[in-house]
Design a protein around this motif. Structure first.
Motif, PDB file in Angstrom:
ATOM      1  N   LEU A  43       0.847  -1.132  -0.154  1.00  0.00           N
ATOM      2  CA  LEU A  43      -0.072   0.156   0.243  1.00  0.00           C
ATOM      3  C   LEU A  43       1.000   1.250   0.079  1.00  0.00           C
ATOM      4  N   PHE A  44       0.681   2.201  -0.952  1.00  0.00           N
ATOM      5  CA  PHE A  44       1.254   3.580  -0.976  1.00  0.00           C
ATOM      6  C   PHE A  44       0.286   4.411  -0.264  1.00  0.00           C
ATOM      7  N   ALA A  45       0.799   4.576   1.017  1.00  0.00           N
ATOM      8  CA  ALA A  45      -0.374   5.393   1.808  1.00  0.00           C
ATOM      9  C   ALA A  45      -0.523   6.619   1.572  1.00  0.00           C
ATOM     10  N   ASP A  46      -1.525   7.380   1.395  1.00  0.00           N
ATOM     11  CA  ASP A  46      -2.086   8.680   1.366  1.00  0.00           C
ATOM     12  C   ASP A  46      -1.894   9.064   2.684  1.00  0.00           C
ATOM     13  N   ARG A  47      -1.866  10.730   2.694  1.00  0.00           N
ATOM     14  CA  ARG A  47      -1.970  11.288   4.028  1.00  0.00           C
ATOM     15  C   ARG A  47      -3.403  11.741   4.630  1.00  0.00           C
ATOM     16  N   VAL A  48      -4.413  11.132   3.863  1.00  0.00           N
ATOM     17  CA  VAL A  48      -5.758  11.429   4.447  1.00  0.00           C
ATOM     18  C   VAL A  48      -6.068  10.306   5.476  1.00  0.00           C
ATOM     19  N   GLY A  49      -5.527   9.152   5.096  1.00  0.00           N
ATOM     20  CA  GLY A  49      -5.692   8.147   5.971  1.00  0.00           C
ATOM     21  C   GLY A  49      -6.458   6.861   5.413  1.00  0.00           C
ATOM     22  N   LEU A  50      -6.963   7.141   4.297  1.00  0.00           N
ATOM     23  CA  LEU A  50      -7.676   5.780   3.524  1.00  0.00           C
ATOM     24  C   LEU A  50      -6.924   4.541   3.436  1.00  0.00           C
ATOM     25  N   ALA A  51      -5.616   4.824   3.085  1.00  0.00           N
ATOM     26  CA  ALA A  51      -4.922   3.522   2.906  1.00  0.00           C
ATOM     27  C   ALA A  51      -4.675   2.880   4.291  1.00  0.00           C
ATOM     28  N   ALA A  52      -4.503   3.695   5.314  1.00  0.00           N
ATOM     29  CA  ALA A  52      -4.408   3.175   6.749  1.00  0.00           C
ATOM     30  C   ALA A  52      -5.464   2.230   7.049  1.00  0.00           C
ATOM     31  N   ARG A  53      -6.743   2.840   6.776  1.00  0.00           N
ATOM     32  CA  ARG A  53      -7.920   2.124   7.187  1.00  0.00           C
ATOM     33  C   ARG A  53      -8.062   0.788   6.393  1.00  0.00           C
ATOM     34  N   VAL A  54      -7.714   0.682   5.337  1.00  0.00           N
ATOM     35  CA  VAL A  54      -7.547  -0.338   4.230  1.00  0.00           C
ATOM     36  C   VAL A  54      -6.612  -1.201   4.898  1.00  0.00           C
ATOM     37  N   ALA A  55      -5.496  -0.907   5.354  1.00  0.00           N
ATOM     38  CA  ALA A  55      -4.294  -1.769   5.876  1.00  0.00           C
ATOM     39  C   ALA A  55      -4.914  -2.403   7.248  1.00  0.00           C
ATOM     40  N   ASP A  56      -5.702  -1.489   8.275  1.00  0.00           N
ATOM     41  CA  ASP A  56      -6.244  -1.872   9.252  1.00  0.00           C
ATOM     42  C   ASP A  56      -7.047  -3.221   9.027  1.00  0.00           C
ATOM     43  N   ARG A  57      -7.645  -3.137   7.959  1.00  0.00           N
ATOM     44  CA  ARG A  57      -8.880  -4.068   7.816  1.00  0.00           C
ATOM     45  C   ARG A  57      -8.566  -5.393   7.165  1.00  0.00           C
ATOM     46  N   VAL A  58      -7.404  -5.250   6.389  1.00  0.00           N
ATOM     47  CA  VAL A  58      -6.871  -6.683   5.885  1.00  0.00           C
ATOM     48  C   VAL A  58      -5.753  -7.353   6.432  1.00  0.00           C
ATOM     49  N   ALA A  59      -5.134  -6.356   7.762  1.00  0.00           N
ATOM     50  CA  ALA A  59      -4.083  -6.878   8.230  1.00  0.00           C
ATOM     51  C   ALA A  59      -3.966  -8.211   8.992  1.00  0.00           C
ATOM     52  N   GLY A  60      -5.427  -8.653   9.483  1.00  0.00           N
ATOM     53  CA  GLY A  60      -5.527  -9.872  10.224  1.00  0.00           C
ATOM     54  C   GLY A  60      -5.234 -11.038   9.261  1.00  0.00           C
ATOM     55  N   SER A  61      -5.619 -10.914   7.986  1.00  0.00           N
ATOM     56  CA  SER A  61      -5.403 -12.161   6.996  1.00  0.00           C
ATOM     57  C   SER A  61      -4.683 -11.959   5.864  1.00  0.00           C
ATOM     58  N   CYS A  62      -3.880 -10.991   5.762  1.00  0.00           N
ATOM     59  CA  CYS A  62      -2.790 -10.516   4.881  1.00  0.00           C
ATOM     60  C   CYS A  62      -1.540  -9.991   5.154  1.00  0.00           C
ATOM     61  N   ASP A  63      -0.524 -10.233   4.522  1.00  0.00           N
ATOM     62  CA  ASP A  63       0.616  -9.808   4.958  1.00  0.00           C
ATOM     63  C   ASP A  63       0.733  -8.267   4.279  1.00  0.00           C
ATOM     64  N   VAL A  64       0.858  -7.237   4.931  1.00  0.00           N
ATOM     65  CA  VAL A  64       0.541  -5.638   4.317  1.00  0.00           C
ATOM     66  C   VAL A  64       1.893  -5.069   4.772  1.00  0.00           C
ATOM     67  N   ILE A  65       2.273  -4.259   3.676  1.00  0.00           N
ATOM     68  CA  ILE A  65       3.413  -3.608   3.596  1.00  0.00           C
ATOM     69  C   ILE A  65       3.040  -2.169   3.135  1.00  0.00           C
ATOM     70  N   VAL A  66       3.259  -1.153   4.096  1.00  0.00           N
ATOM     71  CA  VAL A  66       3.073   0.122   3.802  1.00  0.00           C
ATOM     72  C   VAL A  66       4.109   1.053   3.300  1.00  0.00           C
ATOM     73  N   VAL A  67       3.941   1.881   2.350  1.00  0.00           N
ATOM     74  CA  VAL A  67       5.075   2.780   1.827  1.00  0.00           C
ATOM     75  C   VAL A  67       4.426   4.048   2.057  1.00  0.00           C
ATOM     76  N   GLN A  68       5.237   4.900   2.751  1.00  0.00           N
ATOM     77  CA  GLN A  68       4.947   6.157   2.896  1.00  0.00           C
ATOM     78  C   GLN A  68       5.771   7.220   2.276  1.00  0.00           C
ATOM     79  N   GLN A  69       5.473   8.456   1.858  1.00  0.00           N
ATOM     80  CA  GLN A  69       6.400   9.558   1.356  1.00  0.00           C
ATOM     81  C   GLN A  69       7.113  10.243   2.319  1.00  0.00           C
ATOM     82  N   GLY A  70       8.491  10.336   1.994  1.00  0.00           N
ATOM     83  CA  GLY A  70       9.456  11.029   2.763  1.00  0.00           C
ATOM     84  C   GLY A  70      10.753  11.292   1.859  1.00  0.00           C
ATOM     85  N   ALA A  71      11.777  11.740   2.445  1.00  0.00           N
ATOM     86  CA  ALA A  71      12.766  12.499   1.930  1.00  0.00           C
ATOM     87  C   ALA A  71      13.771  11.367   1.195  1.00  0.00           C
TER      88      ALA A  71
END
Length: 302
Positions: A43-71
């Motif tokens: 998941l390439f996570a937005d700063r609004v939090g939509l991707a974070a909510r998706v990650a929370d939802r699927v984390a129990g049954s899936c392997d979740v990797i989150v990528v955030q914007q940075g320097a």
């Protein structure tokens, strides 16, 4: 042979005004539910939090990797990374790290086109291109260089891209992400890329009553390249025939129409399309233009 000849004659006599199509939307049922258990999501996570909510939802049954914007590229933990969205080497480093760990994804959800407010134009153009068009370009190149041919489903989740109801605020710079969405599957046969457009106000509230529908859309095997959700309803993009009387009905009128509606707004002064012996534009149109005209076109993308 006679029906073929009649069809050819009918085609040759068809009015130029009947050659046009307009984009339209048709409501569609949700795609069939997909079992996402034991799949791997990037998941390439937005700063609004939509991707974070998706990650929370699927984390129990899936392997979740989150990528955030940075320097710069940085691995915070086994499942969290930071990259510079505009740096191609960071995408290479990310995919290499996942490949070496045996964690290349089955599903990629790219949320960097999701914003709470519609970015202003042209002030927001550069950041929209970096988070959309170029991010997808760099991602596809990194996946192509990974050496893996395992199928990957990519969903590019955006806001402000499609006018479905007609009252949305749109951001043309975000719409450039549609280019990679359409081209990536042609360049890399194991990658499938789809556009999923939302209205921010319908998805940025804390409630998660829509999240399951979005998760199912992202994980689905649907072949629809462009999908939009409006007020919890799913729409697919289509093209409807539309008679364009402004084009006229003969070859000379069509040429004037093209010069007036296509060349003039672009500032083209020495350009022409490919025409047949009767002066009708060919279906497989080639465009010839001077170097100065091509430069004018290039300025649109700077």
């Amino acid at each position: 042979a006679r029906p073929v000849a009649e069809a050819r004659t009918s085609l040759e006599k068809a009015s130029v005004a009947d050659w046009f199509y307009v984009p339209s939307w048709r409501q569609s049922p949700s795609p069939p539910a997909v079992d996402t258990r034991n799949s791997r999501w990037l998941l390439f996570a937005d700063r609004v939090g939509l991707a974070a909510r998706v990650a929370d939802r699927v984390a129990g049954s899936c392997d979740v990797i989150v990528v955030q914007q940075g320097a710069r590229f940085h691995q915070e933990s086994s499942g969290r990374f930071t990259i510079d969205p505009g740096r191609a080497d960071d995408y290479q480093a990310l995919i290499t790290a996942l490949r070496d760990a045996g964690r290349l994804p089955d599903v990629i959800a790219h949320f960097w086109g999701v914003t709470r407010e519609t970015p202003p134009e042209p002030q927001g153009t550069e950041i929209c291109l970096r988070l959309g068009f170029f991010s997808l370009l760099h991602l596809a190149q990194a996946l192509g260089a990974s050496g893996s041919s395992a199928p990957i489903r990519i969903s590019v989740v955006t806001t402000d891209v499609h006018g479905v109801s007609g009252d949305e605020m749109l951001c043309p710079s975000k719409a450039t992400a549609l280019g990679p969405c359409r081209v990536i599957p042609s360049e890399y046969s194991h990658l499938r890329c789809r556009s999923v457009d939302l209205v921010a106000s319908e998805w940025t509230s804390p409630g998660d009553h829509h999240i399951d529908a979005l998760i199912n859309e992202i994980a689905s095997e649907s072949e629809a390249p462009v999908v939009a959700y409006r007020k919890a309803r799913r729409f697919l993009q289509a093209a409807e025939p539309s008679r364009f009387d402004a084009a006229g009905g003969d070859a000379k009128s069509s040429r004037r129409f093209i010069e007036r509606e296509l060349f003039a707004p672009l500032g083209f002064e020495h350009a022409t399309l490919e025409y047949d012996s009767a002066g009708v534009p060919l279906g497989t149109i080639h465009l010839w233009a001077s170097a100065r005209d091509w430069a004018r076109l290039g300025l649109l993308y700077l």
